[in-house]
Design an enzyme around this catalytic site. Structure first.
Site, PDB file in Angstrom:
ATOM      1  N   LYS A  84     -49.437  83.707  55.223  1.00  0.00           N
ATOM      2  CA  LYS A  84     -48.514  84.844  55.195  1.00  0.00           C
ATOM      3  C   LYS A  84     -48.200  85.192  56.645  1.00  0.00           C
ATOM      4  CE  LYS A  84     -47.727  88.864  55.224  1.00  0.00           C
ATOM      5  NZ  LYS A  84     -46.797  89.367  56.251  1.00  0.00           N
ATOM      6  N   GLU A 107     -59.905  88.780  63.480  1.00  0.00           N
ATOM      7  CA  GLU A 107     -59.633  88.912  64.918  1.00  0.00           C
ATOM      8  C   GLU A 107     -58.749  90.136  65.059  1.00  0.00           C
ATOM      9  OE1 GLU A 107     -58.104  85.118  66.171  1.00  0.00           O
ATOM     10  OE2 GLU A 107     -60.035  84.177  65.812  1.00  0.00           O
ATOM     11  N   CYS A 137     -53.678  90.539  72.530  1.00  0.00           N
ATOM     12  CA  CYS A 137     -54.901  91.296  72.246  1.00  0.00           C
ATOM     13  C   CYS A 137     -55.872  91.260  73.427  1.00  0.00           C
ATOM     14  CB  CYS A 137     -55.564  90.741  71.003  1.00  0.00           C
ATOM     15  SG  CYS A 137     -55.839  88.970  71.139  1.00  0.00           S
ATOM     16  N   GLU A 179     -55.371 101.652  71.061  1.00  0.00           N
ATOM     17  CA  GLU A 179     -54.673 100.431  71.469  1.00  0.00           C
ATOM     18  C   GLU A 179     -53.167 100.681  71.452  1.00  0.00           C
ATOM     19  OE1 GLU A 179     -54.610  97.089  68.724  1.00  0.00           O
ATOM     20  OE2 GLU A 179     -54.849  95.705  70.397  1.00  0.00           O
TER      21      GLU A 179
HETATM   22  P1  NAD Z   1     -50.856  94.064  61.593  1.00  0.00           P
HETATM   23  O1  NAD Z   1     -52.261  94.336  61.227  1.00  0.00           O
HETATM   24  O2  NAD Z   1     -49.867  95.148  61.453  1.00  0.00           O
HETATM   25  O3  NAD Z   1     -50.261  92.845  60.744  1.00  0.00           O
HETATM   26  C1  NAD Z   1     -50.849  91.565  60.774  1.00  0.00           C
HETATM   27  C2  NAD Z   1     -50.536  90.861  59.482  1.00  0.00           C
HETATM   28  O4  NAD Z   1     -51.192  91.528  58.412  1.00  0.00           O
HETATM   29  C3  NAD Z   1     -49.056  90.807  59.114  1.00  0.00           C
HETATM   30  O5  NAD Z   1     -48.781  89.532  58.572  1.00  0.00           O
HETATM   31  C4  NAD Z   1     -48.943  91.883  58.064  1.00  0.00           C
HETATM   32  O6  NAD Z   1     -47.884  91.682  57.150  1.00  0.00           O
HETATM   33  C5  NAD Z   1     -50.270  91.752  57.357  1.00  0.00           C
HETATM   34  N1  NAD Z   1     -50.730  92.960  56.639  1.00  0.00           N
HETATM   35  C6  NAD Z   1     -50.502  94.252  56.959  1.00  0.00           C
HETATM   36  N2  NAD Z   1     -51.115  95.065  56.062  1.00  0.00           N
HETATM   37  C7  NAD Z   1     -51.756  94.262  55.183  1.00  0.00           C
HETATM   38  C8  NAD Z   1     -52.569  94.504  54.029  1.00  0.00           C
HETATM   39  N3  NAD Z   1     -52.875  95.745  53.627  1.00  0.00           N
HETATM   40  N4  NAD Z   1     -53.055  93.437  53.352  1.00  0.00           N
HETATM   41  C9  NAD Z   1     -52.792  92.185  53.757  1.00  0.00           C
HETATM   42  N5  NAD Z   1     -52.004  91.892  54.824  1.00  0.00           N
HETATM   43  C10 NAD Z   1     -51.512  92.925  55.536  1.00  0.00           C
HETATM   44  O7  NAD Z   1     -50.932  93.526  63.076  1.00  0.00           O
HETATM   45  P2  NAD Z   1     -49.735  93.143  64.014  1.00  0.00           P
HETATM   46  O8  NAD Z   1     -49.025  94.403  64.372  1.00  0.00           O
HETATM   47  O9  NAD Z   1     -48.978  92.010  63.416  1.00  0.00           O
HETATM   48  O10 NAD Z   1     -50.481  92.557  65.286  1.00  0.00           O
HETATM   49  C11 NAD Z   1     -50.913  93.357  66.344  1.00  0.00           C
HETATM   50  C12 NAD Z   1     -52.400  93.587  66.245  1.00  0.00           C
HETATM   51  O11 NAD Z   1     -53.060  92.333  66.186  1.00  0.00           O
HETATM   52  C13 NAD Z   1     -52.973  94.287  67.451  1.00  0.00           C
HETATM   53  O12 NAD Z   1     -53.929  95.222  67.017  1.00  0.00           O
HETATM   54  C14 NAD Z   1     -53.674  93.164  68.219  1.00  0.00           C
HETATM   55  O13 NAD Z   1     -54.716  93.566  69.052  1.00  0.00           O
HETATM   56  C15 NAD Z   1     -54.151  92.321  67.095  1.00  0.00           C
HETATM   57  N6  NAD Z   1     -54.397  90.948  67.544  1.00  0.00           N
HETATM   58  C16 NAD Z   1     -55.689  90.537  67.675  1.00  0.00           C
HETATM   59  C17 NAD Z   1     -55.965  89.257  68.120  1.00  0.00           C
HETATM   60  C18 NAD Z   1     -57.371  88.783  68.278  1.00  0.00           C
HETATM   61  O14 NAD Z   1     -57.571  87.591  68.459  1.00  0.00           O
HETATM   62  N7  NAD Z   1     -58.374  89.648  68.206  1.00  0.00           N
HETATM   63  C19 NAD Z   1     -54.909  88.400  68.439  1.00  0.00           C
HETATM   64  C20 NAD Z   1     -53.599  88.857  68.301  1.00  0.00           C
HETATM   65  C21 NAD Z   1     -53.350  90.144  67.841  1.00  0.00           C
END
Ligand code: NAD
Length: 489
Positions: A184, A260, A294, A393
């Site tokens: 997804k 992550e 991140c 963040e």
């Molecule tokens: P997000 O959590 O908003 O979304 C990530 C994914 O999860 C998307 O595909 C979204 O559609 C899906 N999603 C959202 N709600 C969901 C639910 N209830 N059930 C299942 N899927 C769901 O994150 P984002 O805005 O896409 O990314 C930014 C975040 O990601 C920041 O917090 C960043 O720090 C983190 N990040 C972490 C790493 C790491 O390696 N630790 C790497 C990259 C980004």
């Protein structure tokens, strides 16, 4: 026409990829895909939901039982190698799509995102071709040994900041171990995942091994995937709050989870550090990919005797950064991912000013750019540890800078967060480097560098920044069922 619009060419309509075919949604619903650098609609995306997830999981289940789970390591390694080769062969096209979707500079997509994505397939192809196993002859006539089996159907839920790179870091080890997959992608960035399906097919992935369902997260496709009873594991990268939701969705079927999550990474600069190197790297570690990485350092702690000099030099370099059209070769920072995110980042900057912060560089929209979700690289000083922008963040081009006196004090400040993803320490005193690195609460700590990591080492966060480790054998451990066999003969 806004800058960069000429790269948009034809409208791109992203479909799901289920059972080896591109298909639309049962409901016929689509949503717009917007180029954040121009605010123009560049195509549509099929909006998947439970119905599409059910079909994709069914296709993945069939492909798993139909032979992928018992396929030879050598066959899987050959397919992965071809996927890596095909990504490199289509690097220009993929880099262009990644920049259209995310707003990041093309120079970055072309030099980091796409080559590193390809690297994951090559790396895991090599790793499974050479890995061994554990075997212990216990006594005469008794042998204990370990085998790895695939887990089943995997759900990979991906973020928008490094779309193909982070998807590939999960997909390559997942396929390598014989699992089949439903991906997804983030709703903001469907383009490279859609093309990857074609690349996988061309490389020889049997139909149903890789499925892609586009759509939203909570209450929609993402949640349906996390809840699905036939999905045995979920690998998720995204916000810590989303991780909590997914954990609840996955709890019903006790799925294996890799998370992550977010970060609020400290960057600690001692007075004896090589200041030229610190300034060079800090500009990058603060603002690369618009600060939407991140691992970016967002809280910069500088020993008070060099605080003024550091701040002056860091601010001067930050003000020199070229922000704008992602397709211009000299652009260092592009647009933020979406209007919502852009407004959220500007709200944080306003809040920081209200909380008593002084804006040392940036602080708003770059002058002269009227269209696109652009925010200047922004440095804020004078805030205390309790201010929201120091605790939460932002995930944008905004950093806070703080003075400290002693080693003890800065360790306490650096650890005063619910996150624990990464940290950087800058000093020439190597005893101090060892001492401080040991006490920092982070999954990954750099000394006198940033973003450098051997792919064999584990990667992941502590505290609210994640669960589990990825990288090298750690990834293969997660994507396999490890069985111990004790044989008396
Ligand atoms: P997000 O959590 O908003 O979304 C990530 C994914 O999860 C998307 O595909 C979204 O559609 C899906 N999603 C959202 N709600 C969901 C639910 N209830 N059930 C299942 N899927 C769901 O994150 P984002 O805005 O896409 O990314 C930014 C975040 O990601 C920041 O917090 C960043 O720090 C983190 N990040 C972490 C790493 C790491 O390696 N630790 C790497 C990259 C980004």
């Amino acid at each position: 026409m806004p800058a960069g619009a000429e790269r948009e060419t034809e409208a791109i309509h992203c479909l799901h990829f289920i059972g080896g075919q591109y298909v639309g949604s049962e409901s016929g619903r689509v949503f717009d895909n917007v180029n954040p650098a121009t605010e123009r609609v560049i195509g549509t995306v099929a909006e998947g939901g439970k119905a599409e997830i059910d079909k994709a999981v069914e296709a993945a289940r069939k492909a798993y039982d139909g032979g992928w789970k018992t396929s030879k390591f050598s066959e899987r390694a050959a397919i992965l190698r071809r996927m890596g080769d095909l990504i490199l062969a289509r690097q220009d096209e993929l880099a262009r799509l990644e920049s259209l979707d995310t707003g990041k500079p093309l120079s970055l997509s072309a030099s980091v995102d796409i080559p590193r994505a390809a690297g994951s397939y090559h790396y895991f192809a090599n790793l499974i071709s050479t890995m061994g196993t554990e075997a212990y002859p216990m006594e005469a006539g008794a042998l204990n040994y370990v085998i790895r089996k695939p887990v089943g159907v995997a759900g990979l839920i991906c973020p928008w900041n490094l779309p193909l790179l982070l998807l590939s870091a999960k997909l390559a080890p997942c396929l390598a171990m014989g699992n089949t997959v439903v991906v997804k992608p983030a709703e903001w960035t469907p383009l490279t995942a859609t093309l990857l399906a074609e690349i996988g097919k061309e490389a020889g992935l049997p139909d149903g091994v890789l499925n892609i369902v586009h759509g939203y997260g909570g209450g929609s496709a993402g949640e349906a995937l996390a809840e699905h009873p036939d999905v045995r594991l979920i690998a998720f990268t995204g916000e810590s709050g989303t991780g909590r939701h997914i954990m609840r969705s996955a709890a019903g079927h006790l799925k294996r989870l890799s998370f992550e999550l977010g970060g609020k990474n400290p960057n600690i600069v001692f007075a004896d550090a090589d200041l030229d190197a610190v300034v060079d790297t800090t500009v990058r570690s603060s603002f690369i990919n618009q600060g939407e990485v991140c691992l970016c350092g967002s809280r910069i702690y500088v020993q008070s005797s060099i605080y003024a000099e550091f701040l002056e030099r860091f601010a001067a370099r930050t003000k020199e950064m070229t922000v704008g059209d992602p397709f211009q070769p000299d652009t260092r920072m592009g647009a933020l991912i979406s209007k919502e995110h852009y407004e959220r980042v500007l709200d944080y900057i306003r809040l920081a000013a209200e909380e008593g912060g002084s804006i040392v560089a940036g602080g708003g929209r770059p002058q002269g750019i009227d269209t696109g979700y652009y925010v200047e690289p922004t440095i804020i000083a004078g805030l205390t540890a309790s201010c929201r922008i120091v605790r939460e963040e932002v995930f944008g081009p905004v950093v806070t800078v703080h003075a400290f006196e002693s080693e003890e004090e800065v360790i306490e400040q650096a650890n005063d967060t619910r996150y624990g993803l990464s940290a950087s320490i800058w000093t020439r005193d190597m005893s101090r480097a060892f001492r401080v690195a040991e006490r920092i609460e982070a999954g990954l700590t750099w000394v006198n560098t940033w973003f450098l990591r051997d792919p064999r080492t584990p990667y992941g966060g502590v505290k609210d920044s994640g669960i589990g480790r990825q990288g090298g054998m750690y990834s293969l451990d997660f994507y396999s069922d490890i069985s111990t066999i004790c044989m008396k003969y």
